[in-house]
Scaffold this motif. Structure first.
Motif, PDB file in Angstrom:
ATOM      1  N   LEU A 109      39.925  44.827  38.415  1.00  0.00           N
ATOM      2  CA  LEU A 109      41.414  44.582  38.484  1.00  0.00           C
ATOM      3  C   LEU A 109      41.705  43.546  37.440  1.00  0.00           C
ATOM      4  O   LEU A 109      40.945  42.710  36.895  1.00  0.00           O
ATOM      5  CB  LEU A 109      41.438  43.781  39.703  1.00  0.00           C
ATOM      6  CG  LEU A 109      41.422  44.542  41.191  1.00  0.00           C
ATOM      7  CD1 LEU A 109      41.382  43.689  42.055  1.00  0.00           C
ATOM      8  CD2 LEU A 109      42.575  45.720  41.133  1.00  0.00           C
ATOM      9  N   ASP A 168      43.764  49.229  41.867  1.00  0.00           N
ATOM     10  CA  ASP A 168      42.520  49.014  42.610  1.00  0.00           C
ATOM     11  C   ASP A 168      42.103  50.426  43.463  1.00  0.00           C
ATOM     12  O   ASP A 168      42.467  50.373  44.739  1.00  0.00           O
ATOM     13  CB  ASP A 168      42.839  48.135  43.485  1.00  0.00           C
ATOM     14  CG  ASP A 168      41.685  47.783  44.371  1.00  0.00           C
ATOM     15  OD1 ASP A 168      40.617  47.834  43.915  1.00  0.00           O
ATOM     16  OD2 ASP A 168      41.932  47.061  45.455  1.00  0.00           O
ATOM     17  N   TYR A 169      41.860  51.306  42.808  1.00  0.00           N
ATOM     18  CA  TYR A 169      41.571  52.724  43.143  1.00  0.00           C
ATOM     19  C   TYR A 169      39.974  52.950  43.417  1.00  0.00           C
ATOM     20  O   TYR A 169      39.221  52.523  42.653  1.00  0.00           O
ATOM     21  CB  TYR A 169      42.276  53.645  42.589  1.00  0.00           C
ATOM     22  CG  TYR A 169      43.619  53.838  42.547  1.00  0.00           C
ATOM     23  CD1 TYR A 169      44.198  53.597  43.804  1.00  0.00           C
ATOM     24  CD2 TYR A 169      44.099  54.104  41.440  1.00  0.00           C
ATOM     25  CE1 TYR A 169      45.759  53.675  43.584  1.00  0.00           C
ATOM     26  CE2 TYR A 169      45.651  54.023  41.468  1.00  0.00           C
ATOM     27  CZ  TYR A 169      46.421  53.740  42.340  1.00  0.00           C
ATOM     28  OH  TYR A 169      47.803  53.670  42.606  1.00  0.00           O
ATOM     29  N   SER A 173      46.755  49.648  46.225  1.00  0.00           N
ATOM     30  CA  SER A 173      45.507  49.233  46.944  1.00  0.00           C
ATOM     31  C   SER A 173      45.347  49.644  48.193  1.00  0.00           C
ATOM     32  O   SER A 173      46.556  49.680  48.920  1.00  0.00           O
ATOM     33  CB  SER A 173      45.310  47.784  46.685  1.00  0.00           C
ATOM     34  OG  SER A 173      44.090  47.217  47.245  1.00  0.00           O
ATOM     35  N   SER A 192      44.870  43.319  45.392  1.00  0.00           N
ATOM     36  CA  SER A 192      43.954  44.158  46.029  1.00  0.00           C
ATOM     37  C   SER A 192      43.877  43.524  47.341  1.00  0.00           C
ATOM     38  O   SER A 192      43.921  42.292  47.698  1.00  0.00           O
ATOM     39  CB  SER A 192      42.621  43.947  45.242  1.00  0.00           C
ATOM     40  OG  SER A 192      41.685  44.613  45.937  1.00  0.00           O
ATOM     41  N   SER A 204      41.467  44.349  51.216  1.00  0.00           N
ATOM     42  CA  SER A 204      40.362  44.742  52.184  1.00  0.00           C
ATOM     43  C   SER A 204      40.206  44.325  53.291  1.00  0.00           C
ATOM     44  O   SER A 204      40.571  43.239  53.498  1.00  0.00           O
ATOM     45  CB  SER A 204      39.203  44.696  51.036  1.00  0.00           C
ATOM     46  OG  SER A 204      37.626  45.244  51.664  1.00  0.00           O
TER      47      SER A 204
END
Length: 651
Positions: free
Chosen positions: A13, A24-25, A128, A176, A178
């Protein structure tokens, strides 16, 4: 225990402007018991358990080898979670999901059941994406979009209320995201990190006492210059710009990489023994790091062999980073609940760890023993899969097929009456993002915006015509790949037909006509050499508010080889100096024929009176037409001029 995967590939990133399209792939995803891979051609492949439809192949049948996800192409990133899958389309950042709908985990409005085919959920511009444990996260247009289970505030909207559709939280600096078991982590453009959700094991990196969760993103003090993040089951990883890795949260299996020093840690601390790291991935209770030389290091839970080491004794874990033998030249990594994946620079995928549902893609399964341990610790290549990686340039995608389903031919409407319009979009790999209904008659044109159902692909609309006419109908659609699809045919029980709408005005007057025209050679299909004068007479009108012509209504025509007598009239349309009449009758004494008259009253339209006569059999085949081959909407030409008599439209 809740099980989850958090996926992070090699894509690094860079700092971007707030709200910009991040990069962000991920080309691979490791879920609880299934796996995903993205090829450079934009197709997506899946294998492993499919009890919720998470493989996206239209069934609930497991697959031990990769199978292509149906209806997806032009993709640029994937993510796999606990029975759910997600992907991002390259052309517009559109998010699609499939798998378990429990708790709203797919963000498509459903809270139960399964979905075995990818469906768009209304998010575009996503840079993302993370499919987590019954919830999902995405970044789009400076906003955090989140959906699904929210019992510990893991959606970040300040509540603990589940969301069946994406909720939008402005976060212009996030680049990003998660998701873990019940917590989430985000990376900001300035290199700082934010966390929210469950904090039972210190996975948020700060104290939330007296509560054990935080429902809104909160800055984690300490870490700076962070370039990548990963949320594990109940722990977090962060990659710093200097190639070092930080870890915090639950440590019962050594997943923090610094020994079995204790059950939890809420302070981000460097993982010893790692340098030159370029990518990280966090599984349920194990961690992975990819170094610049293409090697993979693993630590944490390894009862399934997910760290490249099969431990049947002790704590079932590796307490410090250990080189995974058997893979090299790796460019991307992913960690699932109990298995690990790596992409090598030749586009092949390698897997190791838990394989009780075929999630390693080897064509076989490896059962767990009665102690719930067992797996494949030695990496092996995933079968029948190559070309995996992020697309390096623009990729196309097949456009869907668009069809009009209504109104059906022969539908007749009174002016100012709403007409219901319907269509469908099927196939392809793009989704329809907008559509327009277009209407055209010889004397008027108009259009109406269509409504597109992103879940079903259905296209609808209504329109009330204010002027009588026979309107050709077109459906003009634009898809997510910037393709424009145009159709002017309607699907009928007998196959496709020209789409049109008949609009009449009973107050527009009535029409009479008589005289003769020239019937040209070729007009009568059965005897194309015949030609000569054709004698006609007709009259048609509406009375009261009747929906069909009534009262005086007749049409008779005689020319060489042809004697036609009407038996019924279906509709009459008068628009300015133009008239059209549709009905049925007998040809040479035989029933089962229809006719369409198109006349011009020259005293109104200017010029000469004209009459086109078209006769069809029961199958719709033309048997007579004095202007053969021209569309029904065309204006009668000079060959149809009356030689004697007139056509008059009466007010």
């Amino acid at each position: 225990m809740r099980l989850i995967s958090a996926i992070l590939g090699v894509a690094l990133l860079s700092t971007v402007a707030p709200g910009a399209f991040a990069t962000d792939y991920k080309p691979i995803g490791a879920g609880t018991t299934h796996s995903l891979a993205l090829k450079t051609d934009g197709s997506v492949w899946a294998w492993g358990q499919n009890n919720f439809g998470q493989l996206g192949n239209g069934s609930l049948i497991d697959s031990l080898v990769p199978a292509q996800v149906q209806g997806l192409c032009g993709m640029t990133g994937v993510s796999a979670g606990n029975g759910i899958s997600a992907g991002v389309r390259q052309s517009n950042g559109e998010v699609l999901t499939w798998g378990s709908q429990t708790y709203g985990a797919l963000g498509n409005g459903a809270v139960s059941g399964n979905l075995s085919l990818p469906t768009a959920i209304g998010i575009t511009g996503a840079g993302s994406l993370s499919a987590a444990n019954s919830f999902g996260l995405a970044l789009s247009g400076g906003n955090l979009e989140s959906w699904g289970l929210n019992d510990y505030g893991q959606l970040g909207d300040g509540s603990t209320t589940n969301a069946a559709n994406p909720v939008t939280i402005p976060q212009p600096t996030f680049i990003s995201v998660s998701g873990g078991n019940s917590h989430s982590i985000a990376l900001a453009s300035d290199g700082t990190i934010f966390t929210w959700g469950l904090n039972e094991y210190g996975q948020l990196g700060y104290s939330t006492a007296p509560s054990n969760y935080a429902a809104s993103p909160t800055l984690v003090n300490g870490p700076t210059n962070i370039t990548a993040i990963a949320a594990g089951g109940d722990h977090c990883l962060a990659l710093a710009a200097d190639g070092k890795v930080l870890a915090w949260g639950k440590n019962d299996r050594g997943q923090l990489g610094r020994g079995f020093e204790g059950g939890i840690s809420n302070v981000p601390t460097e993982v010893p023994g790692l340098s030159n790291v370029v990518a990280i991935a966090a599984g349920n209770a194990h961690s992975l790091a990819l170094t610049a030389d293409g090697n993979v290091y693993a630590w944490g839970h390894t009862a399934f062999g997910q760290c490249g080491f099969y431990d049947i004794n002790g704590p079932y874990g590796l307490s410090s980073p250990t080189l995974v033998s058997g893979v090299s030249n790796v460019v991307a990594i992913a960690a699932g609940q109990g298995h690990s994946l790596a992409v090598e620079d030749d586009g092949t995928v390698w897997g190791w760890g838990r394989n009780d549902y075929g999630q390693l893609g080897r064509g076989t399964v490896t059962p767990l023993n009665n102690l719930y341990i067992g797996g494949e610790p030695v990496p092996a290549q995933v079968q029948d899969l190559s070309g995996v990686g992020l697309p390096t340039g623009p990729i196309g995608g097949a456009a869907p097929t668009v069809a009009i389903t209504g109104p059906q031919p022969e539908s007749v409407y009174k002016v100012n009456t709403p007409v219901t319009l319907s269509g469908t979009s099927t196939g392809g790999c793009q989704s329809i993002v907008s559509a327009l209904w277009s209407f055209q008659s010889p004397s008027a044109s108009s259009s109406a915006t269509a409504t597109v159902d992103q879940n079903t692909g259905d296209i609808s609309g209504t329109y009330a015509f204010t002027q009588a006419g026979v309107y050709d109908v077109k459906l003009i659609a634009s898809d997510s790949g910037n393709n424009q699809i145009v159709t002017d045919t309607v699907q009928t029980p007998n196959g496709p037909a020209n789409a049109y709408v008949v609009v009449y005005d009973p107050a527009a007057g009535y029409v009479t006509g008589s005289g003769w025209i020239t019937s040209p050679a070729g007009a009568y299909v059965a005897s194309p050499g015949l030609h000569g004068p054709g004698l006609f007479v007709f009259a048609s009108r509406y009375r009261g508010d009747n929906a069909t012509p009534s009262g005086d209504r007749t049409f008779n025509y005689v020319t060489l080889g042809v004697v036609f007598n009407s038996t019924d009239m279906e509709w009459l349309v008068i628009s300015g100096g133009r008239v059209q009449i549709k009905g049925s009758g007998k040809l040479n004494g035989n029933a089962g024929y229809s006719y369409l008259l198109t006349g011009i009253d020259g005293s109104i339209a200017g010029g000469k009176d004209k009459l086109r006569i078209k006769i069809m059999n029961a199958s719709g085949d033309v048997v007579y037409d004095n202007q053969m081959g021209q569309p029904d909407s065309s204006t009668p030409d000079s060959t149809t001029q009356l030689k004697l008599g007139n056509i008059r439209i009466h007010s």
